[in-house]
Design an enzyme around this catalytic site. Sequence first.
Site, PDB file in Angstrom:
ATOM      1  N   HIS A  51       0.861  -1.171   0.000  1.00  0.00           N
ATOM      2  CA  HIS A  51       0.000   0.000   0.000  1.00  0.00           C
ATOM      3  C   HIS A  51       0.906   1.232   0.000  1.00  0.00           C
ATOM      4  CE1 HIS A  51      -3.912  -1.943   1.752  1.00  0.00           C
ATOM      5  NE2 HIS A  51      -3.455  -2.557   0.679  1.00  0.00           N
ATOM      6  N   GLU A  53       1.087   4.013   1.906  1.00  0.00           N
ATOM      7  CA  GLU A  53       1.653   4.446   3.187  1.00  0.00           C
ATOM      8  C   GLU A  53       2.746   3.470   3.612  1.00  0.00           C
ATOM      9  OE1 GLU A  53      -1.513   3.872   2.358  1.00  0.00           O
ATOM     10  OE2 GLU A  53      -2.908   5.148   3.476  1.00  0.00           O
ATOM     11  N   CYS A  76      -5.973   2.499   5.272  1.00  0.00           N
ATOM     12  CA  CYS A  76      -6.839   1.344   5.504  1.00  0.00           C
ATOM     13  C   CYS A  76      -6.827   0.952   6.983  1.00  0.00           C
ATOM     14  CB  CYS A  76      -6.428   0.168   4.623  1.00  0.00           C
ATOM     15  SG  CYS A  76      -4.780  -0.477   4.915  1.00  0.00           S
ATOM     16  N   CYS A  86      -2.424  -0.068   7.165  1.00  0.00           N
ATOM     17  CA  CYS A  86      -1.700   1.211   7.146  1.00  0.00           C
ATOM     18  C   CYS A  86      -1.981   1.996   8.418  1.00  0.00           C
ATOM     19  CB  CYS A  86      -2.060   2.004   5.898  1.00  0.00           C
ATOM     20  SG  CYS A  86      -1.443   1.201   4.406  1.00  0.00           S
TER      21      CYS A  86
HETATM   22 ZN    ZN Z   1      -3.312   0.423   3.446  1.00  0.00          ZN
END
Ligand code: ZN
Length: 142
Positions: A51, A53, A76, A86
């Site tokens: 992801h 981040e 998320c 994240c």
């Molecule tokens: Zn995430």
Amino acid sequence: MDDLAWLRLACELAALCPPSQTAFSVGAVVVGADGREIVRGYSRENDPHDHAEESALKKTAADLRGTTIYSSLEPCGERKSRPLTCTDLILRAGIGRVVFAWREPSLFVEGQGVERLLAAGVEVVELPEPADLARLPNAHLL
Ligand SMILES: [Zn+2]
């Protein structure tokens, strides 16, 4: 640069993500209290499960307490690809402030990132102005 300018940069980074049919394209930038960029990242930058981040945070060993992370999408709070969300990674890093443009639609998982960050005492700012820019590389998912 102000919040909006950093957030726009995060949204522009989302356009660099390798396309996916099963995950959002997201960009993220971490900025220090002195207003300087520390690190940036985007989804699937080095690994198909990364992801944005996560990709940014794994590239730095800096002390991120007191920094702000700008993300095109709400971090998320639930995910399928890896055990740590994240939101977990942001809390673990001690990042004090999260600014995002687009609240995660309930497409793959339920969001809850904002709620969890707020509950942990993180300042969360939703700036929807660049949300169209954040949605652009995700148009095929919506
Ligand atoms: Zn995430």
